[in-house]
Design a protein around this motif. Structure first.
Motif, PDB file in Angstrom:
ATOM      1  N   ALA A   1      -0.675  55.253 -36.619  1.00  0.00           N
ATOM      2  CA  ALA A   1       0.531  54.667 -37.243  1.00  0.00           C
ATOM      3  C   ALA A   1       0.285  54.926 -38.544  1.00  0.00           C
ATOM      4  N   ALA A   2       1.613  55.028 -39.159  1.00  0.00           N
ATOM      5  CA  ALA A   2       1.888  55.177 -40.787  1.00  0.00           C
ATOM      6  C   ALA A   2       2.289  53.782 -41.344  1.00  0.00           C
ATOM      7  N   THR A   3       2.517  52.766 -40.607  1.00  0.00           N
ATOM      8  CA  THR A   3       2.645  51.130 -41.222  1.00  0.00           C
ATOM      9  C   THR A   3       1.925  50.326 -40.287  1.00  0.00           C
ATOM     10  N   VAL A   4       1.895  49.140 -40.682  1.00  0.00           N
ATOM     11  CA  VAL A   4       1.402  47.994 -39.971  1.00  0.00           C
ATOM     12  C   VAL A   4       2.310  47.571 -38.878  1.00  0.00           C
ATOM     13  N   ARG A   5       3.833  48.000 -39.201  1.00  0.00           N
ATOM     14  CA  ARG A   5       4.757  47.414 -38.147  1.00  0.00           C
ATOM     15  C   ARG A   5       4.347  48.624 -36.818  1.00  0.00           C
ATOM     16  N   GLY A   6       4.185  49.780 -37.144  1.00  0.00           N
ATOM     17  CA  GLY A   6       3.865  50.966 -36.165  1.00  0.00           C
ATOM     18  C   GLY A   6       2.502  50.393 -35.560  1.00  0.00           C
ATOM     19  N   ALA A   7       1.490  50.041 -36.187  1.00  0.00           N
ATOM     20  CA  ALA A   7       0.159  49.494 -35.426  1.00  0.00           C
ATOM     21  C   ALA A   7       0.316  48.553 -34.519  1.00  0.00           C
ATOM     22  N   LEU A   8       1.407  47.718 -34.966  1.00  0.00           N
ATOM     23  CA  LEU A   8       1.681  46.392 -34.292  1.00  0.00           C
ATOM     24  C   LEU A   8       2.256  46.892 -32.893  1.00  0.00           C
ATOM     25  N   ALA A   9       3.050  47.903 -33.020  1.00  0.00           N
ATOM     26  CA  ALA A   9       3.903  48.389 -31.685  1.00  0.00           C
ATOM     27  C   ALA A   9       2.693  48.894 -30.681  1.00  0.00           C
ATOM     28  N   ALA A  10       1.867  49.687 -31.436  1.00  0.00           N
ATOM     29  CA  ALA A  10       0.736  50.256 -30.567  1.00  0.00           C
ATOM     30  C   ALA A  10      -0.129  49.483 -29.801  1.00  0.00           C
ATOM     31  N   ALA A  11      -0.152  48.162 -30.437  1.00  0.00           N
ATOM     32  CA  ALA A  11      -0.820  47.216 -29.963  1.00  0.00           C
ATOM     33  C   ALA A  11      -0.431  46.344 -28.824  1.00  0.00           C
ATOM     34  N   GLY A  12       1.003  46.678 -28.710  1.00  0.00           N
ATOM     35  CA  GLY A  12       1.809  45.750 -27.882  1.00  0.00           C
ATOM     36  C   GLY A  12       2.192  44.454 -28.229  1.00  0.00           C
ATOM     37  N   ILE A  13       2.094  44.145 -29.531  1.00  0.00           N
ATOM     38  CA  ILE A  13       2.447  42.867 -30.148  1.00  0.00           C
ATOM     39  C   ILE A  13       4.019  42.926 -30.760  1.00  0.00           C
ATOM     40  N   VAL A  14       4.650  42.012 -30.109  1.00  0.00           N
ATOM     41  CA  VAL A  14       6.202  42.101 -30.555  1.00  0.00           C
ATOM     42  C   VAL A  14       6.351  40.836 -31.526  1.00  0.00           C
ATOM     43  N   LEU A  15       6.986  41.190 -32.671  1.00  0.00           N
ATOM     44  CA  LEU A  15       7.684  40.085 -33.640  1.00  0.00           C
ATOM     45  C   LEU A  15       8.797  39.694 -33.292  1.00  0.00           C
ATOM     46  N   ARG A  16       9.014  38.211 -33.311  1.00  0.00           N
ATOM     47  CA  ARG A  16      10.335  37.531 -33.229  1.00  0.00           C
ATOM     48  C   ARG A  16      11.007  36.650 -34.074  1.00  0.00           C
ATOM     49  N   GLY A  17      12.026  36.546 -34.339  1.00  0.00           N
ATOM     50  CA  GLY A  17      12.432  35.801 -35.308  1.00  0.00           C
ATOM     51  C   GLY A  17      11.761  35.807 -36.827  1.00  0.00           C
ATOM     52  N   GLU A  18      11.205  34.856 -37.161  1.00  0.00           N
ATOM     53  CA  GLU A  18      10.727  34.815 -38.598  1.00  0.00           C
ATOM     54  C   GLU A  18       9.122  35.584 -38.546  1.00  0.00           C
ATOM     55  N   ASP A  19       8.782  35.803 -37.272  1.00  0.00           N
ATOM     56  CA  ASP A  19       7.002  36.161 -37.294  1.00  0.00           C
ATOM     57  C   ASP A  19       6.924  37.212 -38.097  1.00  0.00           C
ATOM     58  N   THR A  20       5.804  37.287 -38.808  1.00  0.00           N
ATOM     59  CA  THR A  20       5.259  38.117 -39.650  1.00  0.00           C
ATOM     60  C   THR A  20       3.670  38.312 -39.574  1.00  0.00           C
ATOM     61  N   ALA A  21       3.275  39.102 -40.507  1.00  0.00           N
ATOM     62  CA  ALA A  21       1.630  39.099 -40.596  1.00  0.00           C
ATOM     63  C   ALA A  21       1.024  39.087 -41.836  1.00  0.00           C
ATOM     64  N   SER A  22      -0.215  38.894 -41.911  1.00  0.00           N
ATOM     65  CA  SER A  22      -0.891  38.482 -43.294  1.00  0.00           C
ATOM     66  C   SER A  22      -0.790  39.873 -44.079  1.00  0.00           C
ATOM     67  N   ALA A  23      -0.382  41.172 -43.741  1.00  0.00           N
ATOM     68  CA  ALA A  23      -0.434  42.294 -44.539  1.00  0.00           C
ATOM     69  C   ALA A  23       1.012  42.580 -44.208  1.00  0.00           C
ATOM     70  N   PRO A  24       1.676  43.210 -45.415  1.00  0.00           N
ATOM     71  CA  PRO A  24       2.908  43.791 -45.443  1.00  0.00           C
ATOM     72  C   PRO A  24       3.285  44.645 -44.320  1.00  0.00           C
ATOM     73  N   LEU A  25       4.461  44.592 -43.476  1.00  0.00           N
ATOM     74  CA  LEU A  25       4.777  45.361 -42.262  1.00  0.00           C
ATOM     75  C   LEU A  25       4.927  46.890 -42.711  1.00  0.00           C
ATOM     76  N   ASP A  26       5.264  46.953 -44.098  1.00  0.00           N
ATOM     77  CA  ASP A  26       5.488  48.580 -44.388  1.00  0.00           C
ATOM     78  C   ASP A  26       4.167  49.329 -45.035  1.00  0.00           C
TER      79      ASP A  26
END
Length: 446
Positions: free
Chosen positions: A243-268
């Motif tokens: 994946a090109a972004t952390v957001r894409g890697a999250l999707a590959a791992a099957g992890i869904v972000l909802r509402g104000e959820d985020t990650a310790s690394a920028p999603l892009d």
């Protein structure tokens, strides 16, 4: 070819019967013939003066031989060898035969069968070139600084050799987010990746691995497969992704972000190999609080009051404000509230105080002008025998037993007359001012 003595003319070269002077210009073939004839004649009748070889043709002997061969394909005579439109007289048949045999052997020895591969296209050819550079020049193959030639251009050439030429191609490569310009001699994307040591298994490629790379080059985007670990919902998950972004890697791992959820690394941002990223589950709410606004105290100097004495002219009153906070929990832990808005719903009222500057009294007579009746009304309702609910304070001015005795009184204050209570209260004021009556003392100044 025949030879007859009657046809032999006198030789201008002394001591060499039948020898002809060297012509003005020789072909390579003529040069070899002349050398052979001269050598043979000299062996029969040595020359008194050594015979100098003719000047070499421009381009060297190799170039002369090539030119001679091209001219010799259409020439040749039955009576002799032609040189600059003149016939070299025939030499004895034995010498001619020996010469022809030696010349043929020399030509056969210099002919080489080589295999030439130019940019993946091979062919077998015969050449008289002495080295790789001469071969490439004869075949019109031009190379540059980024091209590959094997063996090197200065290497000698032998029969059966293989010469490989691979042209360099510019490649603008963006590998895992890093862009650079490289050169490759591979003719396909797959070959270039292998040449550059890029792992293509599981990688994303902007062009297919079999796509050709032209001489003008190409632009290629490559994202290799990387291992990324996610900490989410109390679990650890490691996935391999291109994946090109952390957001894409999250999707590959099957992890869904909802509402104000985020990650310790920028999603892009670009996920790096071996990176560990924590997923933060965030819930938010709002809270409205009413908070007091403290009042200010404004003091005014008053020379009618004794020093150390203060009189409250107006009682202060605190104000109120309505504050809205954003409450945030991260993975179940409440964070520090963040203020969103602040609204004043009631303004505070400043307290006005008069501060005495008059020298303190030294006798009871100095305090006669104070409003003792107002003080008694405030403390006891003007009742000389009044006692508080605890039984500690009594009389018009609510004095305790210890204070009353310090002032010279006997018993308790509530048992004394009003006059005595007032006299001893004035004595207390001379000693301590209005401090013994913190709430009602200001009534003395009205």
């Amino acid at each position: 070819m025949s030879y007859s003595q009657g046809s032999h003319r006198a030789s201008p070269v002394a001591g060499v019967p039948g020898a002809q002077p060297p012509p003005d210009a020789y072909t390579a073939y003529d040069l070899d013939l002349y050398d052979a004839v001269t050598a043979t004649a000299t062996a029969v009748a040595p020359l008194p003066v050594p015979l100098s070889p003719p000047p070499p043709a421009a381009g060297g002997r190799a170039a002369a031989r090539h030119a001679a061969r091209r001219r010799g394909q259409s020439g040749g005579g039955s009576a002799g060898i032609r040189c600059r439109n003149r016939l070299v007289p025939l030499v004895p048949q034995a010498l001619v035969v020996a010469f022809l045999a030696g010349g043929a052997a020399a030509f056969v020895a210099s002919d080489k069968a080589v295999r030439l591969s130019v940019d993946g296209t091979p062919r077998t050819l015969h050449t008289y070139a002495d080295d790789v550079a001469e071969l490439l020049a004869d075949e019109g193959v031009v190379t540059g600084a980024h091209d590959l030639v094997s063996p090197a251009v200065g290497e000698p050439l032998a029969d059966g050799d293989e010469v490989v030429v691979r042209y360099g191609r510019p490649l603008t490569l963006t590998l895992d987010g890093r862009r650079r310009r490289v050169w490759t001699t591979a003719r396909t994307v797959d070959g270039a990746l292998r040449q550059l040591g890029v792992r293509a298994e599981g990688a994303y490629l902007s062009a297919s691995r079999s796509a050709p790379i032209s001489r003008e080059g190409m632009t290629l985007l490559v994202r290799t497969e990387r291992a990324v670990t996610f900490m989410a919902d109390g679990r650890e998950r490691t996935v391999r992704t291109n994946a090109a972004t952390v957001r894409g890697a999250l999707a590959a791992a099957g992890i869904v972000l909802r509402g104000e959820d985020t990650a310790s690394a920028p999603l892009d941002s670009f996920p790096r190999d071996g990176q560990t990223i924590t997923v933060m589950r965030i819930t938010g709410s709002r809270q409205v609080r009413e908070e007091a606004i403290p009042f200010q105290t404004v003091e005014t100097l008053d020379d009618t009051l004794f020093a150390g004495t203060e009189a409250v002219v107006r009682q202060g009153r605190p104000g109120a404000r309505r504050v809205t906070y954003a409450l945030r929990t991260v993975n179940g832990v409440l964070q520090k509230p963040r203020k969103l808005s602040d609204e004043v719903v009631r303004a505070p009222v400043a307290q006005l105080v008069r501060v005495g500057t008059r020298p303190r009294p030294t006798s009871i007579a100095d305090v006669d002008g104070l409003n003792w009746q107002a003080l008694a009304e405030c403390e006891s309702g003007g009742r000389p025998g009044a006692v508080d609910s605890s039984g500690t304070y009594g009389g018009l001015y609510q004095l305790d037993r210890q204070t009353w005795r310090t002032l010279g009184g006997e018993g308790v204050a509530q048992d004394a007359s009003s006059e005595e209570q007032t006299r001893r209260a004035k004595k207390l004021y001379v000693q301590r001012g209005a401090a013994p009556w913190p709430h009602c003392g200001r009534r003395l100044y009205r």
